[in-house]
Write a protein that holds these residues in place. Structure first.
Motif, PDB file in Angstrom:
ATOM      1  N   HIS A   1       5.563  -4.098  -2.627  1.00 19.78           N
ATOM      2  CA  HIS A   1       4.223  -4.188  -2.938  1.00 19.78           C
ATOM      3  C   HIS A   1       3.661  -3.252  -4.084  1.00 19.78           C
ATOM      4  O   HIS A   1       2.443  -3.422  -4.388  1.00 19.78           O
ATOM      5  N   ILE A   2       4.282  -2.239  -4.148  1.00 19.50           N
ATOM      6  CA  ILE A   2       3.738  -1.408  -5.313  1.00 19.50           C
ATOM      7  C   ILE A   2       4.214  -2.135  -6.865  1.00 19.50           C
ATOM      8  O   ILE A   2       3.237  -1.998  -7.638  1.00 19.50           O
ATOM      9  N   ARG A   3       5.323  -2.815  -6.856  1.00 21.68           N
ATOM     10  CA  ARG A   3       5.700  -3.709  -8.104  1.00 21.68           C
ATOM     11  C   ARG A   3       5.158  -5.052  -8.162  1.00 21.68           C
ATOM     12  O   ARG A   3       5.439  -5.776  -8.875  1.00 21.68           O
TER      13      ARG A   3
ATOM     14  N   HIS B   1      -1.277  -5.884  -5.877  1.00 21.05           N
ATOM     15  CA  HIS B   1      -0.305  -5.362  -4.857  1.00 21.05           C
ATOM     16  C   HIS B   1      -0.263  -6.685  -3.556  1.00 21.05           C
ATOM     17  O   HIS B   1      -0.264  -6.471  -2.485  1.00 21.05           O
ATOM     18  N   ARG B   2      -0.508  -7.843  -4.111  1.00 23.50           N
ATOM     19  CA  ARG B   2      -0.155  -9.212  -3.401  1.00 23.50           C
ATOM     20  C   ARG B   2      -1.035  -9.530  -2.319  1.00 23.50           C
ATOM     21  O   ARG B   2      -0.753 -10.329  -1.455  1.00 23.50           O
TER      22      ARG B   2
ATOM     23  N   ILE C   1       2.942   3.533   8.037  1.00 23.05           N
ATOM     24  CA  ILE C   1       3.199   3.752   6.327  1.00 23.05           C
ATOM     25  C   ILE C   1       2.108   3.826   5.548  1.00 23.05           C
ATOM     26  O   ILE C   1       1.824   4.578   4.629  1.00 23.05           O
ATOM     27  N   LEU C   2       0.927   2.913   6.400  1.00 19.85           N
ATOM     28  CA  LEU C   2      -0.342   3.334   5.425  1.00 19.85           C
ATOM     29  C   LEU C   2      -0.768   4.695   5.796  1.00 19.85           C
ATOM     30  O   LEU C   2      -1.527   5.350   4.929  1.00 19.85           O
TER      31      LEU C   2
ATOM     32  N   ALA D   1      -0.724  -3.987   1.455  1.00 22.16           N
ATOM     33  CA  ALA D   1      -1.315  -3.636   0.031  1.00 22.16           C
ATOM     34  C   ALA D   1      -1.979  -2.549   0.060  1.00 22.16           C
ATOM     35  O   ALA D   1      -2.105  -1.749  -1.204  1.00 22.16           O
ATOM     36  N   ALA D   2      -2.741  -2.304   1.153  1.00 23.05           N
ATOM     37  CA  ALA D   2      -3.403  -0.829   1.190  1.00 23.05           C
ATOM     38  C   ALA D   2      -2.675   0.102   0.582  1.00 23.05           C
ATOM     39  O   ALA D   2      -3.087   1.211   0.177  1.00 23.05           O
ATOM     40  N   ALA D   3      -1.555   0.254   1.480  1.00 20.26           N
ATOM     41  CA  ALA D   3      -0.565   1.306   1.448  1.00 20.26           C
ATOM     42  C   ALA D   3      -0.139   1.461  -0.023  1.00 20.26           C
ATOM     43  O   ALA D   3      -0.001   2.609  -0.635  1.00 20.26           O
TER      44      ALA D   3
END
Length: 450
Positions: free
Chosen positions: A69-71, A387-388, A123-124, A407-409
């Motif tokens: 999600h970062i990339r 972020h998708r 993770i968030l 996506a938020a994370a």
């Protein structure tokens, strides 16, 4: 051609990644900032080592999900890039560079389902803690958050009656071929003519013919579904396809003004949402509520179906309290949240005409607050484009929640990476100014040189 000495080539092959990589690279810094032991401890409880194939390392799988999600890449792409990128491998806990595939892309799907919603929240939460400037009470001790909703579109085609009828006919024919069922008529020639009649339907002379073709497709679809139902019942296979047949019937029977319409056969939970956008009248997916802190970190992300914005406040603030450990004292929203003044101990602030007895200071304070709230709009854009969140490829209602929180994370992790890079750049510039040169090796401005 230059060739390195033999001893240098040998040592570079066996050196660890930590020795070879640039320690100032944002991914390297981020990998050392994240508390991976927290994920190891919690996620290991959900796996059984005695059943199935040996589990992959938890840091590896968690790191791949974050990097995806970062990339802004797919499961297949992030696994492929892992083999080529040394920073990806260090981020995921590898000590030495490897050219082997870390896992099958489908294993990421199983891992996401295994850790569930609680894992996504972990993770968030970690992405919030990684940002050193995360504000617990805001700049003035008020604990202000900003709320907004956006539409997370699903990976479906634009729905029309003709498309849905065609897909129903195709799936019915596939079931007939699979079980070798009798079929009275295949309607191949009729369907071919109906597809031709639907072309250029927006032309004034073709509208009547196109609508007639739509009705014809629905009629053929209904006949094939009813015939399939009879033939499956004769072979005791009706229970296997009962839910699918009920879905086919619902789609063929629905009309323009019906509620709870089905817009996709493979994603029947999708909702049609109109946000009043001039360039996009309707969006097909689900609604996501985003909570942003005063410093620009996403501190809450909750997935809904198609609720009124004002009805999402309580659940969103509960999620913020779960992430931060305290409940904000104030939440600033836009006019779409009208109808609720407070949620528990949190005051809901919405733009309105100022009172007659309001002072100049009160008006300016409210104006600055809502100007600050407008900063959440570009965050929604970054979530979608970077972020998708703009196209959700995960399946079902669980996939909607999953995509929104990841996506938020990813946004928070990328924000931390940018801050690491800016901080290092600033320290480097300060060092050069102290030495009396700038980045290009030239004397800086006299004011900075002093």
């Amino acid at each position: 051609m230059y060739r390195p000495p033999k001893s240098h080539a040998q040592t570079s092959l066996f050196c660890s990644l930590e020795e070879q990589l640039n320690h100032k690279h944002p991914l390297y810094v981020l990998a050392n900032k994240i508390d991976w032991n927290k994920f190891e401890t919690e996620f290991s409880k959900r796996f059984d080592d005695k059943m199935g194939a040996p589990n992959k390392p938890i840091r590896l799988m968690t790191g791949l999900i974050i990097l995806k999600h970062i990339r802004n890449v797919s499961d297949e792409s992030v696994v492929e890039q892992f083999q080529e990128n040394a920073y990806y491998q260090y981020f995921c806990g590898e000590r030495f560079f490897s050219t082997e595939q870390p896992c099958d892309p489908s294993e990421l799907v199983h891992f996401r389902h295994m850790i569930g919603e609680a894992g996504m929240d972990m993770i968030l939460k970690e992405s919030i803690l990684v940002n050193d400037d995360h504000d617990k009470q805001g700049p003035t001790g008020c604990g202000t958050v900003f709320l907004d909703t956006t539409v997370q579109e699903k990976n479906i085609t634009f729905p029309t009656d003709a498309k849905l009828a065609n897909k129903i006919i195709e799936q019915v024919q596939r079931i007939v071929e699979e079980h070798d069922l009798p079929q009275r008529q295949s309607y191949k020639r009729t369907l071919k003519k109906a597809h031709r009649d639907q072309r250029f339907r927006n032309h004034p002379k073709n509208g009547k013919k196109a609508h007639k073709a739509d009705r014809r497709l629905k009629t053929i679809g209904g006949r094939l579904v009813r015939e399939l139902e009879r033939n499956l019942a004769s072979k005791n296979l009706l229970n296997t396809y009962k839910e699918k047949i009920e879905l086919f019937k619902k789609v063929l029977a629905q009309k323009k003004c019906d509620k709870d319409k089905v817009y996709s056969l493979h994603e029947p939970e999708v909702k049609c949402i109109g946000k009043g956008k001039e360039h996009k009248k309707y969006e097909f997916g689900n609604k996501v509520s985003i909570a942003r802190s005063y410093s620009g970190i996403i501190v809450g992300a909750v997935s809904f179906r198609d609720e009124y914005d004002g009805h999402t406040i309580d659940d969103t603030l509960d999620h913020v309290e779960q992430m931060l450990g305290f409940r904000p004292s104030q939440a600033a929203c836009d006019r779409g949240y009208r109808g609720q003044k407070e949620s528990g101990t949190t005051k809901i602030v919405i733009p309105d005409v100022p009172k007659k007895n309001a002072t100049y200071y009160q008006k300016e304070k409210a104006h600055k607050l809502f100007c600050k709230r407008a900063g959440i709009e570009p965050i929604n854009g970054h979530l979608k484009s970077d972020h998708r969140m703009g196209r959700n490829f995960y399946k079902g209602i669980f996939g909607d929640m999953l995509n929104a929180k990841l996506a938020a994370a990813a946004f928070n992790f990328k924000r931390a990476m940018r801050r690491f890079f800016v901080l290092l750049e600033w320290l480097y510039c300060c060092f050069l100014c102290r030495e009396g040169v700038n980045k290009n090796g030239e004397p800086p401005y006299p004011a900075l040189a002093k």
